[in-house]
Scaffold this motif. Structure first.
Motif, PDB file in Angstrom:
ATOM      1  N   GLY A 109       0.789  -1.227   0.000  1.00 17.36           N
ATOM      2  CA  GLY A 109       0.000   0.000   0.000  1.00 17.36           C
ATOM      3  C   GLY A 109       0.818   1.272   0.000  1.00 17.36           C
ATOM      4  N   THR A 110       2.088   1.182   0.392  1.00 13.22           N
ATOM      5  CA  THR A 110       2.947   2.365   0.479  1.00 13.22           C
ATOM      6  C   THR A 110       4.115   2.224  -0.490  1.00 13.22           C
ATOM      7  OG1 THR A 110       2.369   2.697   2.796  1.00 13.22           O
ATOM      8  CG2 THR A 110       4.364   3.795   2.009  1.00 13.22           C
ATOM      9  N   LEU A 111       4.344   3.287  -1.261  1.00 13.32           N
ATOM     10  CA  LEU A 111       5.422   3.302  -2.241  1.00 13.32           C
ATOM     11  C   LEU A 111       6.400   4.418  -1.911  1.00 13.32           C
ATOM     12  CD1 LEU A 111       3.287   2.993  -5.502  1.00 13.32           C
ATOM     13  CD2 LEU A 111       4.076   1.182  -3.956  1.00 13.32           C
ATOM     14  N   VAL A 112       7.665   4.094  -1.841  1.00 17.02           N
ATOM     15  CA  VAL A 112       8.737   5.073  -1.677  1.00 17.02           C
ATOM     16  C   VAL A 112       9.322   5.265  -3.071  1.00 17.02           C
ATOM     17  CG1 VAL A 112      10.970   5.556  -0.633  1.00 17.02           C
ATOM     18  CG2 VAL A 112       9.186   4.406   0.699  1.00 17.02           C
ATOM     19  N   ILE A 113       9.197   6.482  -3.607  1.00 17.31           N
ATOM     20  CA  ILE A 113       9.546   6.733  -5.008  1.00 17.31           C
ATOM     21  C   ILE A 113      10.782   7.622  -5.098  1.00 17.31           C
ATOM     22  CG2 ILE A 113       8.696   7.668  -7.202  1.00 17.31           C
ATOM     23  CD1 ILE A 113       5.820   7.077  -6.099  1.00 17.31           C
ATOM     24  N   THR A 118      12.670  14.428 -11.712  1.00 15.00           N
ATOM     25  CA  THR A 118      11.654  14.853 -10.757  1.00 15.00           C
ATOM     26  C   THR A 118      10.359  15.262 -11.444  1.00 15.00           C
ATOM     27  OG1 THR A 118      13.486  15.775  -9.444  1.00 15.00           O
ATOM     28  CG2 THR A 118      11.241  16.331  -8.744  1.00 15.00           C
ATOM     29  N   ASN A 119      10.459  16.087 -12.482  1.00 12.69           N
ATOM     30  CA  ASN A 119       9.278  16.682 -13.106  1.00 12.69           C
ATOM     31  C   ASN A 119       8.756  15.896 -14.301  1.00 12.69           C
ATOM     32  OD1 ASN A 119      11.797  17.599 -14.223  1.00 12.69           O
ATOM     33  ND2 ASN A 119      10.621  18.935 -15.553  1.00 12.69           N
ATOM     34  N   HIS A 120       9.306  14.751 -14.572  1.00 13.74           N
ATOM     35  CA  HIS A 120       8.805  13.936 -15.680  1.00 13.74           C
ATOM     36  C   HIS A 120       8.325  12.591 -15.156  1.00 13.74           C
ATOM     37  CE1 HIS A 120      10.960  16.871 -18.301  1.00 13.74           C
ATOM     38  NE2 HIS A 120       9.827  16.724 -18.952  1.00 13.74           N
ATOM     39  N   CYS A 121       9.142  11.570 -15.279  1.00 16.08           N
ATOM     40  CA  CYS A 121       8.689  10.222 -14.944  1.00 16.08           C
ATOM     41  C   CYS A 121       8.447  10.021 -13.451  1.00 16.08           C
ATOM     42  CB  CYS A 121       9.667   9.196 -15.491  1.00 16.08           C
ATOM     43  SG  CYS A 121       9.742   9.269 -17.314  1.00 16.08           S
ATOM     44  N   VAL A 122       9.232  10.670 -12.602  1.00 17.85           N
ATOM     45  CA  VAL A 122       8.993  10.561 -11.162  1.00 17.85           C
ATOM     46  C   VAL A 122       7.665  11.224 -10.810  1.00 17.85           C
ATOM     47  CG1 VAL A 122       9.819  11.290  -8.881  1.00 17.85           C
ATOM     48  CG2 VAL A 122      11.424  10.331 -10.547  1.00 17.85           C
ATOM     49  N   PHE A 134      -2.514   4.505  -3.628  1.00 16.01           N
ATOM     50  CA  PHE A 134      -1.318   4.129  -2.875  1.00 16.01           C
ATOM     51  C   PHE A 134      -0.869   5.327  -2.025  1.00 16.01           C
ATOM     52  CE2 PHE A 134      -1.154   1.370  -6.611  1.00 16.01           C
ATOM     53  CZ  PHE A 134      -0.970   0.137  -6.009  1.00 16.01           C
ATOM     54  N   ALA A 135      -0.274   5.045  -0.884  1.00 22.57           N
ATOM     55  CA  ALA A 135       0.368   6.088  -0.088  1.00 22.57           C
ATOM     56  C   ALA A 135       1.760   6.276  -0.687  1.00 22.57           C
ATOM     57  CB  ALA A 135       0.467   5.670   1.373  1.00 22.57           C
ATOM     58  N   ALA A 136       1.988   7.408  -1.335  1.00 23.69           N
ATOM     59  CA  ALA A 136       3.263   7.664  -2.006  1.00 23.69           C
ATOM     60  C   ALA A 136       4.144   8.547  -1.145  1.00 23.69           C
ATOM     61  CB  ALA A 136       3.016   8.316  -3.364  1.00 23.69           C
ATOM     62  N   TRP A 137       5.375   8.119  -0.968  1.00 24.69           N
ATOM     63  CA  TRP A 137       6.405   8.915  -0.305  1.00 24.69           C
ATOM     64  C   TRP A 137       7.418   9.261  -1.376  1.00 24.69           C
ATOM     65  CZ3 TRP A 137       8.184   6.013   4.753  1.00 24.69           C
ATOM     66  CH2 TRP A 137       7.080   5.770   5.572  1.00 24.69           C
ATOM     67  N   LEU A 138       7.513  10.527  -1.718  1.00 23.61           N
ATOM     68  CA  LEU A 138       8.482  10.976  -2.720  1.00 23.61           C
ATOM     69  C   LEU A 138       9.737  11.454  -1.994  1.00 23.61           C
ATOM     70  CD1 LEU A 138       9.392  11.589  -5.556  1.00 23.61           C
ATOM     71  CD2 LEU A 138       8.112  13.713  -5.453  1.00 23.61           C
ATOM     72  N   VAL A 139      10.874  10.876  -2.339  1.00 24.12           N
ATOM     73  CA  VAL A 139      12.128  11.154  -1.626  1.00 24.12           C
ATOM     74  C   VAL A 139      12.846  12.316  -2.305  1.00 24.12           C
ATOM     75  CG1 VAL A 139      14.214  10.165  -0.636  1.00 24.12           C
ATOM     76  CG2 VAL A 139      12.212   8.693  -1.074  1.00 24.12           C
ATOM     77  N   ARG A 140      12.758  13.477  -1.701  1.00 22.96           N
ATOM     78  CA  ARG A 140      13.222  14.737  -2.302  1.00 22.96           C
ATOM     79  C   ARG A 140      14.711  14.783  -2.613  1.00 22.96           C
ATOM     80  NH1 ARG A 140      11.229  19.058   1.477  1.00 22.96           N
ATOM     81  NH2 ARG A 140      12.155  20.417  -0.059  1.00 22.96           N
TER      82      ARG A 140
END
Length: 189
Positions: A109-113, A118-122, A134-140
């Motif tokens: 259920g949780t995705l670490v991306i 950053t501004n295209h495929c991510v 999904f609970a998305a965590w985007l890693v800056r």
């Protein structure tokens, strides 16, 4: 019952981006690949699921054609035996692939991306992850982008584009985190 740990989604960490830099394109987050390596190490140590996303270009001049050197994955992000590799041909890792089915079959259920750019495929993958529930965590600090020229000829720095993308995704599509936050979350379990 959701998977007890998140899955790591590593988007397009391919040599084409090194070639772009060598040709003079300027990027932000020079340590992003090192942070991706940190995430891979943490997920592997804890036996958490990892999905490697690889972009396959479809246009004749694409840096990501399988016959070109840019298609290869950077050594720091290379998959290990047993880790899933999914090839996509558009910006979203969910379009034309079985990523969603694999995640749902694994009760994840949780995705670490993390990954590029950053501004295209991510961003596209993150937006779809949020839209799909999904609970998305985007890693800056584990993603990056390049300077761009806007439609009116305005120059936009990679830092500005990165920051705006994070701002656009924050809250509605994803929770914005650092690689240290993710690694610490494993230690807290």
């Amino acid at each position: 019952m959701p998977h007890p740990v998140p899955a790591l989604i590593v988007v397009d960490v391919q040599r084409a981006f090194d070639e772009w830099e060598a040709a003079g394109k300027r990027r932000n987050n020079p340590d992003a690949v090192a942070r991706i390596a940190d995430l891979l190490r943490a997920f592997r140590t804890h036996g958490a699921p990892i999905f490697h996303i690889r972009h396959e270009g479809t246009k004749p001049n694409s840096s990501f054609l399988p016959s070109r050197s840019g298609y290869a994955v950077k050594d720091e992000a290379r998959e290990q035996p047993g880790e899933t590799v999914i090839v996509k041909r558009v910006n979203s890792a969910f379009i034309g692939t079985d990523l969603e089915q694999r995640l749902r079959a694994g009760n994840i259920g949780t995705l670490v991306i993390c990954g590029a750019t950053t501004n295209h495929c991510v961003e596209t993958t993150t937006r779809m992850a949020g839209n799909l529930g999904f609970a998305a965590w985007l890693v800056r600090d584990a993603t990056w982008t390049f300077d761009r020229i806007g439609p009116d000829g305005d120059e936009h720095s990679a830092e500005e584009i990165h920051a705006m993308t994070l701002s656009n995704l924050n809250g509605e599509f994803a929770h914005i985190v650092t690689s240290a936050d993710v690694v610490a979350s494993f230690a807290a379990k």
